[in-house]
Design a protein around this motif. Structure first.
Motif: not given
Length: 319
Positions: A193-200, A238-247, A275-286
């Motif tokens: 599984s892969l989580l694509a994470i971006d700072v809002d 993986v980018g400016g404010e983009e993170f990835a978590v490989l599970l 400076n508090p933040i929140t994140v949005s996360i996309g989930v995909a699985t092989v």
């Protein structure tokens, strides 16, 4: 050098056998054997597409023997001839395993000692001692420089794969690790599984508080993500404010649960940040959502866009 020197020595040995003046008879057979071996050795190295490993490892020592054979047989030695022993040591020190370099040094010093005992001329012992000290210094410096270069290359390799701001794997390292884990999935069949994470609203944070504040938030977020994953999972920027978590070994349902937990932890922990933040996360699985590494990334990114479109600070799963 082996090929040319070997054939020259063969010609010399044949001439001696034919009656030309030279060393006494007991040395003719050893000279002839060494010459034939050296010539064959050189021919294999020059003509062979890929020389056997043992042949390459033996090359420096054989070269040293070839260099020292003429003075040992003729009982005449010159410093200029002996100093040629530096070349096989340099070759072994730079291009072969370290133990081969030290073995070549040992062979060379042994040959010098034999020359000092056999050659009877003024200054021979002193010359051999000087050359021997030069060989020891050459071997030490060469091996030391090679160790230093190896350390630098490793450090540069690591720096090329690590994000300087967060200390996480960068995009290059992430792509390599994704390929590796996908190969393991193909062998074992465990879901990946892969989580694509971006700072809002990260641009808004930078505009309001400045880029140093944005960098601090990214570094803090990286620490939170790294602390929440299992050993063996991969966190990357993986980018400016983009993170990835490989599970690894993680089906869709478990990945969704972990994504929601990560979102909640980030929101709770960052409440105490300047400076508090929140994140949005996309989930995909092989294999549920993709069957290739690139397809998995695309599916997770598509789910991330859906999470942002749904109002941010939420989790969405690839369809």
């Amino acid at each position: 050098m082996l090929l040319a020197g070997g054939f020259m020595a063969v010609a010399w040995a044949i001439a001696i056998a034919g009656g030309v003046s030279g060393p006494d008879a007991r040395w003719r057979t050893p000279v002839f054997v060494v010459s034939i071996f050296a010539a064959g050795f050189g021919a294999v190295l020059l003509l062979g597409r890929r020389a056997p490993t043992w042949l390459l490892f033996a090359f420096p020592s054989v070269t040293a023997v070839l260099i020292c054979t003429p003075p040992l047989v003729s009982q005449e030695s010159t410093p200029a001839g002996s100093i040629l022993l530096v070349w096989p040591i340099l070759f072994a020190g730079y291009l072969l395993p370290e133990r081969i370099a030290w073995a070549t040094l040992g062979v060379s010093l042994g040959l010098l000692m034999a020359m000092a005992l056999r050659v009877h001329s003024d200054g021979t012992v002193a010359s051999c001692v000087e050359v021997g000290l030069s060989l020891v210094a050459t071997a030490y410096i060469t091996v030391h420089l090679r160790r230093h270069n190896r350390t630098l290359v490793y450090r540069l390799h690591q720096e090329a794969r690590i994000d300087a701001l967060t200390g996480l794997a960068n995009r290059r390292a992430f792509d390599d690790l994704l390929e590796r884990d996908f190969t393991l999935y193909q062998r074992r069949g465990d879901p990946l599984s892969l989580l694509a994470i971006d700072v809002d609203h990260f641009k808004r944070l930078n505009d309001r508080a400045g880029h140093p504040a944005g960098d601090a938030a990214l570094a803090a977020l990286a620490a939170v993500l790294a602390a929440q994953v299992r050993r063996g999972d991969i966190v990357a920027r993986v980018g400016g404010e983009e993170f990835a978590v490989l599970l690894t070994d993680c089906p869709t349902g478990v990945a969704q649960h972990r994504a929601r937990a990560l979102r909640a932890v980030v929101a709770a922990d960052s409440a105490a940040w300047p400076n508090p933040i929140t994140v949005s996360i996309g989930v995909a699985t092989v294999p549920a959502h993709a069957d290739t590494p690139a397809g998995l990334v695309t599916a997770a990114d598509t789910a991330l866009y859906a999470a942002k479109a749904a109002g941010r600070d939420t989790v969405a799963t690839a369809s």
